[in-house]
Every structure is written in structure tokens, then in C-alpha cells.
Design an enzyme around this catalytic site. Structure first.
Site, PDB file in Angstrom:
ATOM      1  N   CYS A  10      -8.369   5.622   0.180  1.00  0.00           N
ATOM      2  CA  CYS A  10      -8.476   4.253   0.258  1.00  0.00           C
ATOM      3  C   CYS A  10      -8.902   3.159   1.594  1.00  0.00           C
ATOM      4  O   CYS A  10      -9.295   2.226   1.362  1.00  0.00           O
ATOM      5  CB  CYS A  10      -7.457   3.589  -0.535  1.00  0.00           C
ATOM      6  SG  CYS A  10      -7.238   4.264  -2.293  1.00  0.00           S
ATOM      7  N   HIS A  41      -7.964 -15.545   7.621  1.00  0.00           N
ATOM      8  CA  HIS A  41      -7.873 -14.803   6.327  1.00  0.00           C
ATOM      9  C   HIS A  41      -7.411 -13.256   6.625  1.00  0.00           C
ATOM     10  O   HIS A  41      -7.823 -12.650   7.347  1.00  0.00           O
ATOM     11  CB  HIS A  41      -9.115 -14.930   5.668  1.00  0.00           C
ATOM     12  CG  HIS A  41      -9.963 -16.090   5.534  1.00  0.00           C
ATOM     13  ND1 HIS A  41      -9.525 -17.293   4.513  1.00  0.00           N
ATOM     14  CD2 HIS A  41     -10.528 -16.872   6.208  1.00  0.00           C
ATOM     15  CE1 HIS A  41      -9.975 -18.228   4.614  1.00  0.00           C
ATOM     16  NE2 HIS A  41     -10.754 -18.190   5.845  1.00  0.00           N
ATOM     17  N   HIS A  63      -5.948  -4.025   1.311  1.00  0.00           N
ATOM     18  CA  HIS A  63      -6.068  -3.310   0.311  1.00  0.00           C
ATOM     19  C   HIS A  63      -5.190  -3.387  -0.852  1.00  0.00           C
ATOM     20  O   HIS A  63      -3.928  -3.424  -0.906  1.00  0.00           O
ATOM     21  CB  HIS A  63      -6.194  -1.762   0.914  1.00  0.00           C
ATOM     22  CG  HIS A  63      -6.222  -0.561  -0.299  1.00  0.00           C
ATOM     23  ND1 HIS A  63      -7.191  -0.709  -1.218  1.00  0.00           N
ATOM     24  CD2 HIS A  63      -5.175   0.362  -0.513  1.00  0.00           C
ATOM     25  CE1 HIS A  63      -6.774   0.534  -2.226  1.00  0.00           C
ATOM     26  NE2 HIS A  63      -5.701   0.987  -1.709  1.00  0.00           N
ATOM     27  N   ASN A 113      -7.119  -1.245  -8.709  1.00  0.00           N
ATOM     28  CA  ASN A 113      -7.349  -0.627  -7.512  1.00  0.00           C
ATOM     29  C   ASN A 113      -8.675  -0.018  -7.359  1.00  0.00           C
ATOM     30  O   ASN A 113      -8.681   1.130  -8.111  1.00  0.00           O
ATOM     31  CB  ASN A 113      -5.985   0.294  -7.136  1.00  0.00           C
ATOM     32  CG  ASN A 113      -6.374   1.067  -5.684  1.00  0.00           C
ATOM     33  OD1 ASN A 113      -7.326   0.909  -5.215  1.00  0.00           O
ATOM     34  ND2 ASN A 113      -5.230   1.743  -5.284  1.00  0.00           N
TER      35      ASN A 113
END
Length: 527
Positions: free
Chosen positions: A241, A404, A408, A441
Site C-alpha cells: 500500500c 495538509h 493512507h 482501502n
């Protein structure tokens, strides 16, 4: 990376470790090492200024005119050597400045994929499909329902048809079709927005962790869009990821080598062939959290693209803990006890993620934190490590470095703990929660959905805003990319069209152990 709150026995009961309690000097030195790599470039500027000022001073005093007259009538004096030396110093410094200068890397634009409504995976559709496929026991169905209800996902995430149909059809052909629909659509939208033709792209980087056919995914894209024959292409697999910052970093390195190029980066994950049809609880978690998604990003090192680009890449920091056995094994694709293939999440996952975050943040700090924060941190470190004073470790305020943060969307618990440990404001974390709620996700592409939320829903970006993208993944890795906004950006991404912010906030506030309830914080006002 996918994880949950720890309410179920298959997931670790340990909290996300507090990385702030210990800081290794070697990780600080890594960040400083990167910073010092710019030293020759920086040193060239004062050298050029010194030489130029010395020449200007000689000119104002009339020494250069006198020297010229003397040089014409008599032997050369020491002043001539000074002049020649200063001129040479200026020339060398200017040449060094331009030769050592790195090419800028601009993010021209990006696009994220939104699946058709027919792919929508409501809770009821997910649970009915899981029951009707006949692959799961009653205990596994109950487990998945419990995880799903507490996951932070909403009712409008997406699953590919091959998984949602009864019976499921996870074939190679259906997996190819999923990739083509997701990525070709995202790339096509990006090319239309930027006006760039496929044959203008000189570098192609695609990351997809679990689906790697032959011909490669890069070959599929090159064939479909009829790209040039000398395109430089890379297909990254098994990177998990956190792969999107890795792809960005690879594209950055290529853009330093090849001038006047466009680089296309594609980040996605394939669900069709990687759905788990077994009953091992540690391998059922990805079924509950992972959903369809993909992103296409166009980078450029052409200076004329500065005025139309959205962002400029400032830093990439990559952390890999694969040398540690626990980190290497905490997310592992394997067969279960009956031979069903899936991705196993170990109970050490949260502890490993905390360690990876500590290393990455400690390396990143010297590159991005203001001088005052770094000075206080170094002084505190000196008191504790050298003078052996018993003082509380000072944790730099990363809110002073970034406007900002794109975290994940590995799970609700991870987002909550990163917010807590980095002391981020709720408005800095809400885009990640919204992405988890709306799209689930989506693996490596999730950080781009977060960025698109900021541009579309949260008011957009202003010139000079600094953005931190942070990804976690198997290996175990924690990778960061830091961007600077070049202009006012407020795009309306189709992915967020019709999104109800208040509905999302109400849903998250109703979940058990949600951060509003845990911390006693007031609920945010509607936008």
C-alpha cells in the site's frame, strides 16, 4: 496496509506504539545527510556573491581602470591576479550552481477512478454475497460483519463484478478487465484534462502489488494508448500500500536523468484475483477493507510546465524495515491451512507500523521543519543524550511544516492514532477518514483520493501550501512524498460528486470507540 481497531481476536490488542518516546540519532543523521547533500549547491551562491562584490568594490575604487592602464604600460601586478582570481571564482560558482541544480519535478495533474454504480458494495450486498458464495463458515460471516460495521467504511464503496457475482469468477481474464476499466479510465481522463498525447509520455511507472500478468501491466497500457516505442517503463509489484510514493520517487529519479520529459505514474490494486475464500480470521480482514480504486498522475520536468502545474515535488523519504523478521512477516501473502491463498495480517502489525512511522518521520523532520522547531529539538536531544538530564522528549510540531496531510487509509485505528501522535488537527485528518468512508482501502492509490478530497470538498489548495503524503505497506515500509502547491487549486473531481460530508461525520461519530468519543472532542461543524 489494512488493520482494524482490535475488537476481534485475530487482530492485535496492542495500541499503536508511541514512536515519540525514543528517537534514534542515526535516523536524524539520515535526514541531515540528505539536507547536507545540497551543501555544494548552496555554497556556490555565497562564493559567487563574494567574488562579484570584490569585483564591484575594485570597480568603484577605480582599481580596475588603473590596473588596465598599468597592465598596458608596465609589468602585471598582484591586483591583476586578484581580478583574474575573482572572475574565475564567479565563473566557477555560476557554472557549479547550474550544473549541480536538480531538475524540478512538477505534478501537472492527476485523476482518480470512480466505479459505476453497478459495482457498489453496500454492507447488505457484501454480506449476502459472502453468504451465498458458500465459501465461508457461519463464524467467518459473523466475523466479517462485525469488522465491516466498525471499519469506518460507508455504503458506497466498490467491488469488481467478478467478486460480487454469484458464484464468484476470479479468473485471469476478469482480473485483466478490472485493471483495464480502472486504469484506462483514469489515464484517459488525465490525458484529456492535461491535453497531453500518449506519444508525448517518455516515462511510465505502474505499481500493482498482487496482479502481475504477462505481458505486463505497462505493456497493456502502452498497447492500449499506442505509446512511443522508446518509452522507459517500469512495472512495480509486491510493494504493498505504500507503493505510490515509491513510484513517484522512481519517476523523479528518471526525470533527473532525462530532460524535457513527461512521466506517467499509475497506482492501483487488483481485487478480482486476490479475494480470500477461506476462514482464517487473520486473512479475512482485507476482504472487509480493500475496495476498487486507481489513480493516474502526470509528472513533468519541463520548466515551461511550471505555470500550469498544480504542485512541485520537494522531497521523498523511503523507510524499509525488511531486515527485521517481525516487520517482514507482518503482512504476508500465503496459503492458509487448507490451501486457500490470502494476505495474512499478524498481531505485530501495529507495533511495526509505529516503528516505521518513527523512522520515517525522524528522517523527514530535518528536511521540512522550520529552523526554530529543529533547534528546540536538537537542544532537547543534547540535554537528554549528552548532559543526561531527565527532561521530557520534545516532539516537533509537524503542523508548522505542513498545511495538509494525506494519510493512507489502511484502517480507522491507524488514522486515529497518527492524528493523536502527530497532534494533527481534525480538519487535517478528515480527508483520510472521508476517503476510507467513501472508497474503502484502495491500497496505494488512497493518498490520491485524499488529495482529490482536499481539492474538491475541503476548499482546495492555495499557492505555497505544503502537502505530506504518507503510505504504509508490506515489507514493512513507510514512505513519504512532500509537495508544494504552485497555484490556487480547487478542482471538482468526479469521484467526489454528490458526496454528503455531514452524513459521513454522523456515521463516524456513531461508531464505537471513535476518536470524538475517546478524546471527548466536540464534533466538527458542517462545512
Amino acid at each position: 496496509m489494512a488493520t482494524e481497531n482490535g475488537h476481534v481476536e485475530a487482530v492485535s490488542q496492542d495500541r499503536f506504539p508511541d514512536y515519540r518516546r525514543s528517537v534514534a540519532l542515526k535516523y536524524v543523521s539520515r535526514g541531515l545527510g540528505v539536507l547536507f547533500s545540497y551543501a555544494p549547491h548552496i555554497a556556490a551562491v555565497p562564493l559567487a556573491c563574494f567574488g562579484g562584490l570584490e569585483l564591484l568594490n575594485l570597480w568603484n575604487q577605480g582599481e580596475l581602470h588603473k590596473l588596465w592602464n598599468v597592465a598596458k604600460q608596465t609589468e602585471l601586478t598582484f591586483d591583476l591576479i586578484t581580478v583574474v582570481g575573482c572572475i574565475s571564482l564567479v565563473v566557477v560558482a555560476v557554472l557549479a550552481y547550474f550544473l549541480l541544480q536538480k531538475r524540478p519535478v512538477y505534478l501537472v495533474d492527476f485523476s482518480v477512478y470512480r466505479a459505476p454504480d453497478s459495482w457498489t458494495a453496500t454492507f447488505s450486498r457484501f454480506l449476502v454475497g459472502s453468504r451465498q458464495c458458500g465459501k465461508f463458515s457461519d463464524e467467518s460471516l459473523e466475523f466479517q460483519e462485525k469488522i465491516l460495521m466498525r471499519s469506518g467504511l460507508g455504503q458506497n464503496t466498490y467491488l469488481p463484478p467478478a467478486v460480487a457475482t454469484i458464484p464468484p469468477c476470479p479468473t485471469m481474464q476478469r482480473a485483466r478487465e478490472e485493471f483495464e476499466v480502472v486504469c484506462f479510465t483514469a489515464i484517459d481522463d488525465l490525458l484529456k484534462k492535461t491535453g497531453v498525447k500518449p506519444k508525448e509520455i517518455g516515462i511510465l511507472v505502474i505499481n500493482c502489488s498482487l496482479f502481475n500478468p504477462t505481458p505486463s501491466l505497462c505493456a497493456m497500457v502502452i498497447n492500449h494508448f499506442k505509446m512511443r516505442s522508446n518509452i522507459i517503463s517500469y512495472n512495480l509489484s509486491g510493494m504493498g500500500c505504500s507503493a505510490s510514493p515509491i513510484s513517484i520517487d522512481l519517476a523523479r529519479q528518471m526525470l533527473q536523468l532525462y530532460p524535457n520529459k513527461y512521466a506517467l505514474v499509475v497506482s492501483t490494486e487488483n481485487i478480482t484475483q486476490n479475494w480470500y475464500f477461506g476462514n482464517n480470521r487473520s486473512m479475512l480482514m482485507p476482504n472487509c477493507l480493500f475496495r476498487c480504486g486507481g489513480a493516474a498522475i502526470l509528472l513533468s520536468n519541463r520548466r515551461r510546465d511550471y505555470f500550469r502545474s498544480k504542485y512541485q515535488l520537494m522531497h521523498t523519504v523511503r523507510t524499509h524495515l525488511g531486515a527485521n523478521d517481525a516487520a517482514y512477516n507482518c503482512i504476508f501473502q500465503c496459503e492458509d491451512e487448507v490451501g486457500k491463498v490470502g494476505v495474512r495480517l499478524s498481531k505485530e502489525l501495529m507495533a511495526v507500523a509505529g516503528e516505521a512511522l518513527k523512522v520515517n518521520v525522524t528522517t523527514l523532520g530535518p528536511l521540512v521543519l522550520p529552523f526554530t522547531e529543529q533547534a528546540i529539538f536538537v537542544f532537547n536531544l543534547f540535554l537528554r543524550k549528552v548532559l543526561r538530564r531527565k527532561v521530557k522528549p520534545y516532539i516537533p510540531d509537524f503542523k508548522t511544516a505542513f498545511d495538509h496531510v494525506c494519510i493512507h487509509t489502511g484502517g480507522r485505528a491507524v488514522i486515529d492514532e497518527i492524528e493523536k501522535q502527530l497532534k494533527l488537527r481534525n480538519d487535517m485528518v478528515e480527508p483520510s477518514r472521508a476517503t476510507l468512508y467513501r472508497f474503502g482501502n484502495t491500497s496505494s492509490s488512497s493518498i490520491w483520493y485524499v488529495l482529490s478530497y482536499i481539492e474538491s470538498v475541503q476548499g482546495g489548495m492555495h499557492r505555497g501550501d505544503r502537502i505530506w503524503q504518507m503510505g504504509f505497506g508490506s515489507g514493512f515500509k513507510c514512505n513519504s512524498a512532500v509537495w508544494k502547491c504552485l497555484r490556487r487549486v480547487r478542482d471538482k473531481h468526479y469521484a467526489w460528486e454528490g458526496f454528503d460530508v455531514q452524513e459521513m461525520r454522523d456515521h463516524l461519530a456513531s461508531l464505537p470507540n471513535h476518536h470524538f468519543k475517546k478524546e471527548g472532542a466536540p464534533r466538527p461543524a458542517p462545512q
